[in-house]
Design a protein around this motif. Sequence first.
Motif, PDB file in Angstrom:
ATOM      1  N   UNK A  63       1.051  -1.175  -0.098  1.00 32.41           N
ATOM      2  CA  UNK A  63       0.002  -0.067   0.019  1.00 32.41           C
ATOM      3  C   UNK A  63       0.760   1.522   0.006  1.00 32.41           C
ATOM      4  N   UNK A  64       1.846   1.438   0.900  1.00 33.13           N
ATOM      5  CA  UNK A  64       2.723   2.672   0.894  1.00 33.13           C
ATOM      6  C   UNK A  64       3.333   2.801  -0.442  1.00 33.13           C
ATOM      7  N   UNK A  65       3.761   1.698  -1.259  1.00 35.06           N
ATOM      8  CA  UNK A  65       4.375   1.773  -2.480  1.00 35.06           C
ATOM      9  C   UNK A  65       3.593   2.419  -3.476  1.00 35.06           C
ATOM     10  N   UNK A  66       2.082   1.867  -3.530  1.00 33.14           N
ATOM     11  CA  UNK A  66       1.056   2.468  -4.383  1.00 33.14           C
ATOM     12  C   UNK A  66       0.760   3.847  -4.191  1.00 33.14           C
ATOM     13  N   UNK A  67       0.755   4.472  -2.977  1.00 28.00           N
ATOM     14  CA  UNK A  67       0.680   5.516  -2.671  1.00 28.00           C
ATOM     15  C   UNK A  67       1.756   6.399  -3.195  1.00 28.00           C
ATOM     16  N   UNK A  68       2.870   5.979  -2.919  1.00 30.70           N
ATOM     17  CA  UNK A  68       4.116   6.931  -3.570  1.00 30.70           C
ATOM     18  C   UNK A  68       4.053   7.075  -4.974  1.00 30.70           C
ATOM     19  N   UNK A  69       3.767   5.856  -5.669  1.00 30.58           N
ATOM     20  CA  UNK A  69       3.823   5.961  -7.252  1.00 30.58           C
ATOM     21  C   UNK A  69       2.691   6.742  -7.784  1.00 30.58           C
ATOM     22  N   UNK A  70       1.324   6.777  -7.076  1.00 29.30           N
ATOM     23  CA  UNK A  70       0.307   7.869  -7.353  1.00 29.30           C
ATOM     24  C   UNK A  70       0.704   9.189  -7.279  1.00 29.30           C
ATOM     25  N   UNK A  71       1.119   9.481  -6.033  1.00 26.75           N
ATOM     26  CA  UNK A  71       1.541  10.896  -5.598  1.00 26.75           C
ATOM     27  C   UNK A  71       2.629  11.266  -6.305  1.00 26.75           C
ATOM     28  N   UNK A  72       3.705  10.514  -6.933  1.00 28.13           N
ATOM     29  CA  UNK A  72       4.746  10.867  -7.674  1.00 28.13           C
ATOM     30  C   UNK A  72       4.434  11.264  -9.181  1.00 28.13           C
ATOM     31  N   UNK A  73       3.345  10.361  -9.669  1.00 23.72           N
ATOM     32  CA  UNK A  73       2.836  10.443 -10.848  1.00 23.72           C
ATOM     33  C   UNK A  73       2.109  11.744 -11.134  1.00 23.72           C
ATOM     34  N   UNK A  74       1.184  12.272 -10.076  1.00 22.79           N
ATOM     35  CA  UNK A  74       0.657  13.501 -10.213  1.00 22.79           C
ATOM     36  C   UNK A  74       1.772  14.560  -9.988  1.00 22.79           C
ATOM     37  N   UNK A  75       2.688  14.495  -9.240  1.00 17.14           N
ATOM     38  CA  UNK A  75       3.761  15.550  -9.070  1.00 17.14           C
ATOM     39  C   UNK A  75       4.700  15.516 -10.361  1.00 17.14           C
ATOM     40  N   UNK A  76       4.860  14.423 -11.133  1.00 20.05           N
ATOM     41  CA  UNK A  76       5.556  14.550 -12.370  1.00 20.05           C
ATOM     42  C   UNK A  76       4.721  15.257 -13.416  1.00 20.05           C
ATOM     43  N   UNK A  77       3.495  15.040 -13.467  1.00 19.85           N
ATOM     44  CA  UNK A  77       2.585  15.559 -14.605  1.00 19.85           C
ATOM     45  C   UNK A  77       2.695  17.131 -14.090  1.00 19.85           C
ATOM     46  N   UNK A  78       2.496  17.476 -12.889  1.00 21.81           N
ATOM     47  CA  UNK A  78       2.384  18.852 -12.604  1.00 21.81           C
ATOM     48  C   UNK A  78       3.700  19.634 -13.160  1.00 21.81           C
ATOM     49  N   UNK A  79       4.949  18.895 -12.825  1.00 22.75           N
ATOM     50  CA  UNK A  79       6.185  19.512 -13.122  1.00 22.75           C
ATOM     51  C   UNK A  79       6.464  19.504 -14.661  1.00 22.75           C
TER      52      UNK A  79
END
Length: 310
Positions: A15-31
Motif C-alpha cells: 500500500x505505501x508503494x502504491x501511494x508513493x507511485x500515484x503521488x509521484x505520477x501526479x507530481x511529475x505531470x504537474x512538473x
Amino acid sequence: MKNQLAMGAIMALLVPFVGHAQAAREAIIAAETAFAAQSAQAGTGVAFLANSAPTGLVTNEGKWANAQEVWKARPSQAGNYLSWYPVLADAAQAGDLGYTTGPWTSYKNNQPNASGEYVTVWRKQPDGKWKFVVDMGIERIGTAPAKVTTVPQPHLLPAAATPSTAPSNVVIDIDRRFAIAQQLKPGATYQQYLSSEARLYRPGLSMMQGAAAAANMKNLDGSYLFTPVTGYLAASGDLGYVVGNLTRPAGTKHPEENGSYLRVWRREAVDGWRVVLEVFNFTPGSQDAVAAPAPDKAPASGQLPTTPSN
C-alpha cells in the motif's frame, strides 16, 4: 487462515508503494505542465535551465550533452519557442523516478515550424523537487495525439516492489543483455522484450505502438550495436532507464546509422522486464536515404532550431 494473514501482510507492505507511485505520477505531470508553461511564458532556454538536474542530459546533433551547458550556450530568440504536453505518464512505486511522453511543436517567429514526440525522464532530487535527468525527442510525421484532461498511465500492472542495492548496475545489465541478444537475433529479441504497450520513436516516422511496434521490429534489417552510457533503476526495482550510443552499418535496405538512444524499462507483473519506451536520435547525415535529418537541434521537449534552414 495463515494464508489470509500472509496475504494481508503483503498487501500492507504494498500500500505505501502504491501511494508513493500515484503521488509521484501526479507530481511529475504537474512538473511537466509547469515546465511547458514556463517555456511559453519565459522562454525555452529559461525553462530548460530551471527544470534540468545538474547532470541532466539532452541530445545535441544526435550526441549526448549536458542540458545546462547546452542551454547556457544557446541564445534566445524572440518568437522562437517550443510547446508540448504529456499524453502518458508513469512513476516508480518508490516515488523517486518517472517519465512523461507526448507531442511537441516548435515555433519560429511565432509560427509552427516542426513537430514531433518527446520523452522526459524525471527524478526526485535530494531537496524533494523534481528535475529532469533525460529529455529526448524526435521530429515525426503524422498527426499529434490530442491533449487530454486526465493524463493516463500504462494499463499493465507493475511487478511488486523489490528494492535493489545496486540500482544502476541492475538496469544497465538488463540493457546489455538485450543489446547482445539483439545482435544475434534482432527481430526476435525486440519481440521478446517489447511490452505490449511499448512506444517506439524514430526520426521522421510515425510512432510505433503496441502490436504494431512488435510487428514492425519483427523483420528488422540488421542489428544495432548499443553501448550503454549511464542509467538508473528506481529504489522499488520496477522502473528504470538507460541512455547510450548506437550504430548500425549500412545494409541493402538502410543507410549507416549513428546516434544515441534512450530506453525506459518497466518490470511488469506478468511478463517481467519489458521495454516500454525507446527513442533514437541520429547524428547529421545518418538515415539520409530514409528520411530528412532532424533540425539542427537537440530534439527534445524544448530544443529549438538554431540554423536558418529550420
